[in-house]
Design a protein around this motif. Structure first.
Motif, short mmCIF file in Angstrom:
data_model
loop_
_atom_site.label_atom_id
_atom_site.label_comp_id
_atom_site.label_asym_id
_atom_site.label_seq_id
_atom_site.Cartn_x
_atom_site.Cartn_y
_atom_site.Cartn_z
N PRO A 43 31.16 22.56 55.24
CA PRO A 43 29.78 22.51 55.74
C PRO A 43 29.38 21.11 56.22
O PRO A 43 28.33 20.97 56.83
N GLN A 114 32.92 37.46 50.98
CA GLN A 114 33.64 36.92 49.84
C GLN A 114 33.17 35.50 49.52
O GLN A 114 32.89 35.16 48.37
N GLU A 116 30.36 34.21 50.47
CA GLU A 116 28.94 34.27 50.11
C GLU A 116 28.78 34.63 48.65
O GLU A 116 27.96 34.04 47.94
N ALA A 117 29.55 35.61 48.20
CA ALA A 117 29.48 36.01 46.79
C ALA A 117 29.89 34.83 45.92
O ALA A 117 29.29 34.57 44.88
N ALA A 118 30.92 34.10 46.35
CA ALA A 118 31.37 32.94 45.57
C ALA A 118 30.27 31.89 45.48
O ALA A 118 29.99 31.36 44.41
N ARG A 119 29.63 31.62 46.61
CA ARG A 119 28.55 30.63 46.59
C ARG A 119 27.38 31.12 45.74
O ARG A 119 26.73 30.35 45.06
N SER A 120 27.14 32.44 45.80
CA SER A 120 25.97 32.96 45.09
C SER A 120 26.12 32.88 43.58
O SER A 120 25.13 32.88 42.86
N ILE A 121 27.36 32.81 43.06
CA ILE A 121 27.47 32.61 41.61
C ILE A 121 27.56 31.12 41.27
O ILE A 121 27.80 30.76 40.13
N GLY A 122 27.38 30.27 42.26
CA GLY A 122 27.27 28.84 41.97
C GLY A 122 28.54 28.04 42.18
O GLY A 122 28.61 26.87 41.82
N LEU A 123 29.57 28.67 42.75
CA LEU A 123 30.77 27.90 43.05
C LEU A 123 30.47 26.95 44.21
O LEU A 123 29.77 27.31 45.15
N GLY A 124 30.99 25.73 44.12
CA GLY A 124 30.85 24.78 45.22
C GLY A 124 31.78 25.15 46.35
O GLY A 124 32.59 26.08 46.23
N GLN A 127 35.48 24.88 45.34
CA GLN A 127 35.86 25.92 44.38
C GLN A 127 35.95 27.28 45.05
O GLN A 127 36.86 28.06 44.76
N SER A 131 39.41 29.15 44.85
CA SER A 131 39.49 30.28 43.92
C SER A 131 39.32 31.63 44.61
O SER A 131 39.78 32.64 44.09
N VAL A 132 38.63 31.66 45.73
CA VAL A 132 38.31 32.95 46.33
C VAL A 132 38.92 33.13 47.73
O VAL A 132 39.58 34.11 48.01
N PRO A 135 43.26 32.19 48.25
CA PRO A 135 44.18 33.20 47.72
C PRO A 135 44.20 34.48 48.56
O PRO A 135 45.22 35.15 48.66
#
Ligand SMILES: Nc1ncnc2c1ncn2[C@@H]1O[C@H](COP(=O)(O)OP(=O)(O)OP(=O)(O)O)[C@@H](O)[C@H]1O
Ligand SMILES: [Mg+2]
Lengths: 216, 242
Positions: A43, A114, A116-124, A127, A131-132, A135
């Motif tokens: 970003p 995918q 967006e969901a990662a960001r929405s749980i607070g992953l930077g 990360q 992690s998402v 892989p």
């Protein structure tokens, strides 16, 4: 055939050096290329700028020119390493641009939901990438990455031609120019040598491709 | 708990959110409905800044949304989001989907996170699916797993963007039941949904969005009995007939 057998040790050390160049350059280009791909989807505009410029330069510049820079430019700046390293790093820098683009297209193939969901749980950003997204990108990345690596193995001959010396390509030059052997049989040996590296590499990549294909 | 003031948002020349001001107190359940393209999803997405706003302020539990980086990530961890398309991590098992956030963001140790995750999966009724991959589950089960994943972060607020509209009819209720339980336990919720039954049963408040504006803001009883605007009357007649 006789020439090949008579000079087998020269061929074998040549293959070993080629392999060595390729292992170092391959590992380095995968590392740099992955980081660059991260830059290109980041970003932060400055990081994107670095990634884009890097790819633009190294993807659009002939490998020979990159190697000229490494071989003659850097010593002028007072930077001196054995040429083996200049050549290997030059090949890695050049290849990293192609690695980056292969990985980036893999990243883009992962549905945006995918990340967006990662960001929405607070992953930077980092990360969510490691992690998402990455892989899941592996599956689409392996085939184009395979082509990049095979191309790199072949390009290593140019590093040899620049005078790393002792690689498979240089073995051919030594035999034909310095020892005056007939070109055809000598080069046949060189071709066999490269095929002995690239074909197994291709098979290995094919296996890897099938492995990751079953991963979800 | 959610406070938005004078929020404006454009997509190019399209004015998607027009001077939105909204205050959702702790424990309130708000259902948002409105025609397609009216800006409901965008409203939901700007609340945890998956979309940046052009102007205006948004605060969660009194904390203004930071621009980017670590603080924003921390704030997002407090805001659970459930998507229409579930968006479960396709390469992870259900339990690993739930565990990822607590381990990576909250730095909870793996074993504790796993036990918490199993409790949550139990609560949404899919503990027996924990070891499967998302693609092996029905839509309703996937959405319940997605709710568990969001709850695992112990969020202060939950956002739902049409959580049942991608589901086959027979699976809608299993998801709505989980949401109604959550509402009954006092969770602050912003729910985009056209499910009137849920709105009547669980919502304290209904917002009707039209063309980027909050056109009506009332109780479910009032809204469904007698919407004030013609657009809302028209809209209700459409969703009632199908
Ligand atoms: N990323 C985007 N880029 C450009 N335009 C967008 C983007 N996202 C949404 N829009 C547009 O903004 C408007 C509002 O979209 P939004 O998704 O918020 O509507 P909605 O009320 O959720 O509709 P629906 O009921 O169809 O989900 C629409 O006209 C949509 O086309
Ligand atoms: Mg929407």
């Amino acid at each position: 055939m006789h020439v090949i057998l008579a000079n087998l040790p020269l061929y074998l050390t040549g293959m070993a050096t080629t392999l060595e160049i390729c292992l170092y350059a391959g590992a380095l280009s995968l590392l740099i290329g992955t980081i660059l791909a991260g830059f290109r989807v980041s970003p932060l505009p400055p990081l994107r700028g670095v990634g884009t410029s890097w790819v633009t330069v190294f993807r659009n510049c002939p490998l020979t020119v990159v190697l000229f820079f490494m071989a003659f430019g850097f010593p002028e700046l007072g930077i001196n390493f054995p040429y083996f390293w200049f050549g290997t790093v030059g090949l890695a820098l050049y290849t990293s641009a192609f690695v980056c683009e292969a990985i980036r297209s893999g990243i883009n193939s992962v549905p945006p939901g995918q990340a967006e969901a990662a960001r929405s749980i607070g992953l930077g950003f980092g990360q969510s990438l490691t992690s998402v997204v990455l892989p899941q990108a592996v599956r689409t990345v392996v085939p184009p990455l395979g082509s990049v690596i095979i191309a790199m193995i072949k390009n290593s001959a140019i590093v040899g031609a620049f005078g790393v010396g002792g690689d498979l390509y240089a073995a051919g030059i030594t035999l034909t120019s310095a020892r005056g052997e007939a070109a055809l049989p000598v080069l046949t040996g060189v071709v066999i040598g490269y095929l002995l590296i690239t074909v197994p590499a291709g098979l290995l990549l094919g296996t890897l491709e099938r492995k990751v294909a079953v991963l979800r | 708990m959610i406070r938005a003031s004078a929020v404006d948002k454009h997509f190019g020349s399209l004015h998607v959110l027009k001077d939105i001001t909204l205050d959702v107190p702790r424990g309130q359940v708000v259902v948002v409905l409105g025609p397609s393209g009216s800006g409901k999803s965008t409203l939901c997405r700007v609340v945890n800044r998956l979309e940046p706003v052009d102007s205006g302020d948004i605060a969660i539990d009194g904390v203004p949304l930071p621009a980017e980086g670590r603080e924003l990530a921390e704030l997002r961890a407090d805001v659970g989001m459930v998507f229409q398309q579930f968006n479960l991590f396709a390469h992870k098992t259900i339990v690993d989907n739930v565990v990822l956030g607590p381990v990576k963001v909250r730095r909870i140790d793996k074993e504790t996170a796993r036990q918490d995750a199993m409790r949550l999966l139990e609560r949404v009724g899919i503990a027996d699916q924990a070891g499967k991959y998302p693609a092996q589950l029905s839509g309703g089960q996937q959405q319940r797993a997605a709710i568990a994943r969001a709850l695992a972060m112990r969020p202060k607020v939950m956002l739902f963007d049409e959580p049942t509209s991608a589901l086959d009819p027979e699976m809608i209720n299993e998801v709505l039941d989980v949401m109604a339980d959550l509402a009954a336990e006092g969770m602050t919720m912003l729910v985009i949904s056209h499910e009137m039954g849920f709105a009547r049963r669980a919502a304290h408040r209904v917002l009707f969005m039209d063309d980027g504006e909050i056109a009506e803001d009332s109780t479910p009883e009032d809204f469904f009995r007698a919407p004030r605007s013609e657009r809302a009357t028209d809209f209700l007649s459409k969703i009632l007939t199908h």
